[in-house]
Write a protein that holds these residues in place. Structure first.
Motif, short mmCIF file in Angstrom:
data_model
loop_
_atom_site.label_atom_id
_atom_site.label_comp_id
_atom_site.label_asym_id
_atom_site.label_seq_id
_atom_site.Cartn_x
_atom_site.Cartn_y
_atom_site.Cartn_z
N GLN A 6 1.48 5.74 5.95
CA GLN A 6 1.35 5.33 4.80
C GLN A 6 0.62 4.00 4.72
O GLN A 6 0.17 3.45 5.90
N VAL A 7 0.44 3.49 3.47
CA VAL A 7 -0.40 2.49 3.36
C VAL A 7 0.64 1.29 2.78
O VAL A 7 1.43 1.49 1.90
N GLN A 8 0.50 -0.11 3.27
CA GLN A 8 1.42 -1.21 2.44
C GLN A 8 0.42 -2.37 2.23
O GLN A 8 -0.57 -2.68 2.96
N LEU A 9 0.75 -3.09 1.17
CA LEU A 9 -0.08 -4.24 0.72
C LEU A 9 1.15 -5.40 0.88
O LEU A 9 1.81 -5.18 0.26
N VAL A 10 0.66 -6.31 1.59
CA VAL A 10 1.62 -7.57 1.64
C VAL A 10 0.97 -8.79 1.37
O VAL A 10 -0.07 -9.21 1.95
N GLU A 11 1.33 -9.52 0.23
CA GLU A 11 1.27 -10.67 -0.19
C GLU A 11 1.63 -11.92 0.46
O GLU A 11 2.71 -11.90 0.84
N THR A 60 -2.88 -8.24 2.64
CA THR A 60 -3.43 -7.55 3.83
C THR A 60 -2.94 -6.26 3.65
O THR A 60 -1.77 -5.79 3.52
N ALA A 61 -3.88 -5.25 3.75
CA ALA A 61 -3.63 -3.89 3.79
C ALA A 61 -3.27 -3.37 5.04
O ALA A 61 -3.95 -3.55 6.05
N SER A 62 -2.53 -2.53 5.31
CA SER A 62 -2.12 -1.67 6.64
C SER A 62 -1.72 -0.47 6.46
O SER A 62 -1.40 0.00 5.26
N GLY A 63 -1.93 0.07 7.60
CA GLY A 63 -1.25 1.82 7.62
C GLY A 63 -2.57 2.49 7.88
O GLY A 63 -3.69 2.08 8.68
N ASN A 64 -2.53 3.95 7.48
CA ASN A 64 -3.46 4.73 7.80
C ASN A 64 -4.62 4.82 6.79
O ASN A 64 -4.65 5.53 5.86
N ILE A 65 -5.54 3.85 7.05
CA ILE A 65 -6.42 3.31 6.04
C ILE A 65 -7.90 3.82 6.63
O ILE A 65 -8.36 3.46 7.68
N TYR A 118 0.33 -10.04 -8.22
CA TYR A 118 0.23 -8.79 -7.54
C TYR A 118 -1.06 -8.39 -6.82
O TYR A 118 -2.13 -8.45 -7.56
N CYS A 119 -1.19 -8.12 -5.68
CA CYS A 119 -2.43 -7.45 -5.06
C CYS A 119 -2.38 -6.05 -5.28
O CYS A 119 -1.30 -5.24 -5.47
N ASN A 120 -3.54 -5.50 -5.45
CA ASN A 120 -3.81 -4.11 -5.81
C ASN A 120 -5.21 -3.63 -5.24
O ASN A 120 -6.15 -4.46 -4.94
N ALA A 121 -5.09 -2.31 -4.33
CA ALA A 121 -6.25 -1.95 -4.01
C ALA A 121 -6.41 -0.40 -4.11
O ALA A 121 -5.48 0.21 -4.17
N ASP A 122 -7.57 -0.02 -4.06
CA ASP A 122 -8.00 1.49 -4.25
C ASP A 122 -8.39 1.78 -2.76
O ASP A 122 -9.34 1.40 -2.20
N TYR A 154 -7.65 11.23 0.78
CA TYR A 154 -6.69 10.76 -0.37
C TYR A 154 -7.09 9.44 -0.94
O TYR A 154 -6.83 8.45 0.24
N THR A 155 -7.44 9.41 -1.78
CA THR A 155 -7.61 8.05 -2.33
C THR A 155 -6.68 7.80 -3.48
O THR A 155 -6.49 8.65 -4.59
N ASN A 156 -6.01 6.69 -3.33
CA ASN A 156 -4.72 6.26 -4.41
C ASN A 156 -5.12 4.79 -4.49
O ASN A 156 -5.73 4.07 -3.98
N ASP A 157 -4.15 4.27 -5.67
CA ASP A 157 -4.17 3.09 -6.15
C ASP A 157 -2.67 2.36 -5.42
O ASP A 157 -1.72 2.95 -5.54
N TYR A 158 -3.16 1.27 -4.95
CA TYR A 158 -1.71 0.90 -4.18
C TYR A 158 -1.53 -0.70 -4.76
O TYR A 158 -2.42 -1.30 -4.97
N TRP A 159 -0.37 -0.99 -4.65
CA TRP A 159 0.28 -2.38 -5.25
C TRP A 159 1.14 -3.08 -4.22
O TRP A 159 2.15 -2.30 -3.45
N GLY A 160 0.84 -4.19 -3.95
CA GLY A 160 2.06 -5.14 -3.33
C GLY A 160 3.16 -5.52 -4.09
O GLY A 160 3.30 -5.05 -5.23
N ARG A 161 4.06 -6.03 -3.44
CA ARG A 161 5.37 -6.63 -4.23
C ARG A 161 5.29 -7.44 -5.04
O ARG A 161 6.23 -7.73 -5.88
#
Length: 123
Positions: free
Chosen positions: A1-6, A23-28, A94-98, A108-115
């Motif tokens: 999975q993918v995580q964004l941590v601010e 910072t984004a981490s995971g299976n990128i 909030y951080c956001n990344a495509d 797979y391309t998705n939109d992700y958000w940090g907390r």
């Protein structure tokens, strides 16, 4: 999975500066656009700044000239340098990344958000 941590939020006096990191981490496989949004109490979430994978940027009118977005692709990290902060900048940011991730031979391309990270501008 993918995580964004601010990180980098906090309390700052009017006129002060802060730098947010995400910072984004995971299976990128690849990260496309990255951006920062904010949401003040009772308000809708709004775009602050966005940066493409090629480095093109756009900013909300309310922060133009006071905020700089940048990214380090090697670190999967996006930054938001904020200066001349005003009380009206107080919000959760909030951080956001495509992000495109791979799974086997599929992508797979998705939109992700940090907390989110709280920024409070107050004397």
């Amino acid at each position: 999975q993918v995580q964004l941590v601010e990180s980098g939020g906090g309390l700052v006096q009017p006129g002060g500066s802060l730098r947010l990191s995400c910072t984004a981490s995971g299976n990128i496989f690849s990260i496309n656009a990255m951006g920062w949004y904010r949401q003040a109490p009772g308000q809708q979430r709004e775009l602050v700044a966005k940066i493409t994978s090629g480095g093109s940027t756009n900013y909300a009118g309310s922060v133009k000239g006071r905020v700089t977005i940048s990214r380090d692709n090697a670190k999967n990290t996006v930054y938001l340098q904020m200066s001349s902060l005003k009380p009206e900048d107080t919000a959760v940011y909030y951080c956001n990344a495509d992000i495109t991730r791979s799974s086997g031979f599929r992508y797979y391309t998705n939109d992700y958000w940090g907390r989110g990270t709280q920024v409070t501008v107050s004397s």
